[in-house]
Design a protein around this motif. Structure first.
Motif, PDB file in Angstrom:
ATOM      1  N   PHE A 192      -4.170   9.436   4.812  1.00 18.45           N
ATOM      2  CA  PHE A 192      -3.879   8.119   4.255  1.00 18.45           C
ATOM      3  C   PHE A 192      -2.482   7.646   4.628  1.00 18.45           C
ATOM      4  O   PHE A 192      -2.277   6.488   4.994  1.00 18.45           O
ATOM      5  N   VAL A 227      -8.425   1.981   3.906  1.00 13.50           N
ATOM      6  CA  VAL A 227      -7.256   1.162   4.232  1.00 13.50           C
ATOM      7  C   VAL A 227      -7.688  -0.146   4.895  1.00 13.50           C
ATOM      8  O   VAL A 227      -7.173  -1.222   4.558  1.00 13.50           O
ATOM      9  N   GLU A 228      -8.646  -0.078   5.819  1.00 13.33           N
ATOM     10  CA  GLU A 228      -9.135  -1.311   6.449  1.00 13.33           C
ATOM     11  C   GLU A 228      -9.769  -2.247   5.417  1.00 13.33           C
ATOM     12  O   GLU A 228      -9.546  -3.458   5.457  1.00 13.33           O
ATOM     13  N   LEU A 285       0.833  -1.191   0.000  1.00 17.66           N
ATOM     14  CA  LEU A 285       0.000   0.000   0.000  1.00 17.66           C
ATOM     15  C   LEU A 285       0.872   1.246   0.000  1.00 17.66           C
ATOM     16  O   LEU A 285       1.884   1.292   0.706  1.00 17.66           O
ATOM     17  N   ALA A 321       0.598   5.788  -0.334  1.00 13.80           N
ATOM     18  CA  ALA A 321      -0.209   7.007  -0.388  1.00 13.80           C
ATOM     19  C   ALA A 321       0.692   8.097  -0.935  1.00 13.80           C
ATOM     20  O   ALA A 321       1.777   8.332  -0.402  1.00 13.80           O
ATOM     21  N   ALA A 323     -10.166   7.587   4.790  1.00 12.11           N
ATOM     22  CA  ALA A 323      -8.853   6.935   4.851  1.00 12.11           C
ATOM     23  C   ALA A 323      -8.917   5.657   5.690  1.00 12.11           C
ATOM     24  O   ALA A 323      -8.435   4.596   5.261  1.00 12.11           O
ATOM     25  N   ARG A 324      -9.521   5.741   6.859  1.00 14.41           N
ATOM     26  CA  ARG A 324      -9.605   4.575   7.749  1.00 14.41           C
ATOM     27  C   ARG A 324     -10.393   3.445   7.098  1.00 14.41           C
ATOM     28  O   ARG A 324      -9.937   2.293   7.063  1.00 14.41           O
ATOM     29  N   ARG A 339      -6.953  -3.756   3.166  1.00 18.10           N
ATOM     30  CA  ARG A 339      -6.162  -4.744   3.909  1.00 18.10           C
ATOM     31  C   ARG A 339      -6.949  -6.015   4.199  1.00 18.10           C
ATOM     32  O   ARG A 339      -6.402  -7.104   4.199  1.00 18.10           O
ATOM     33  N   VAL A 351      -1.056   3.809   6.009  1.00 18.24           N
ATOM     34  CA  VAL A 351      -0.444   2.820   5.133  1.00 18.24           C
ATOM     35  C   VAL A 351       0.987   2.550   5.568  1.00 18.24           C
ATOM     36  O   VAL A 351       1.552   1.568   5.299  1.00 18.24           O
TER      37      VAL A 351
END
Length: 167
Positions: A163, A137-138, A3, A5, A133-134, A141, A167
């Motif tokens: 972000f 990314v969650e 990942l 950003a 962002a949270r 992933r 990451v």
């Protein structure tokens, strides 16, 4: 999966697929959607119109994703994902997460190993960038996707910071 950003222009990313923060019509709009349609040229709009005329006569639903060619972009494909609009009462985090997981599912179907995402719903759709962002990314992933590279491409330094912290 790696990942990243970055601060940059989504339309110039040299990845297999870029994700378009599309509206349900798939026929272009403002923000990221407008920028991608302008940069990709008329072929992208023609492909989107063909989708609307056949497989998606009512448009694409919130949280769903579909791929087209990328026209004149550096990428090979555009994956169109419709984010939830907080201003319209669409505040379910699962809808936003679905934009990212469905985009990765579509990426795998078309054989993309690298995908660049914008901050879907983080602009005019009114979601707080920290939440976008949270959730993004969650979702990425936890997706179990075999995509090798996911790059979040942000225009704004504050969005990038949200972000980059995750990451």
């Amino acid at each position: 999966m790696r990942l990243e950003a970055i601060i940059g222009d989504l339309t110039t990313q040299e990845v297999d697929a870029v994700v378009n923060a599309a509206n349900s019509s798939l026929l272009g709009g403002g923000g990221v959607d407008g920028a991608i349609h302008r940069a990709a040229g008329p072929g992208l709009l023609a492909e989107c119109r063909a989708l609307r005329g056949a497989a998606l006569p009512d448009g694409l639903g919130v949280g769903q994703a579909v791929a087209t060619g990328a026209g004149e972009l550096a990428a090979r494909w555009v994956i169109h994902a419709v984010g939830p609009n907080a201003h319209a009462g669409q505040k379910d985090p699962a809808l936003l997460a679905s934009c990212f997981t469905e985009s990765l599912r579509v990426a795998e179907e078309i054989g993309a190993s690298s995908v660049a995402f914008p901050a879907v719903s983080g602009g005019v759709y009114g979601w707080a960038m920290r939440d976008v962002a949270r959730i993004a990314v969650e979702a990425v992933r936890g997706s179990g996707s075999r995509v090798e590279l996911v790059r979040f491409v942000l225009l704004d330094p504050d969005a990038h910071a949200e972000f980059a912290a995750l990451v």
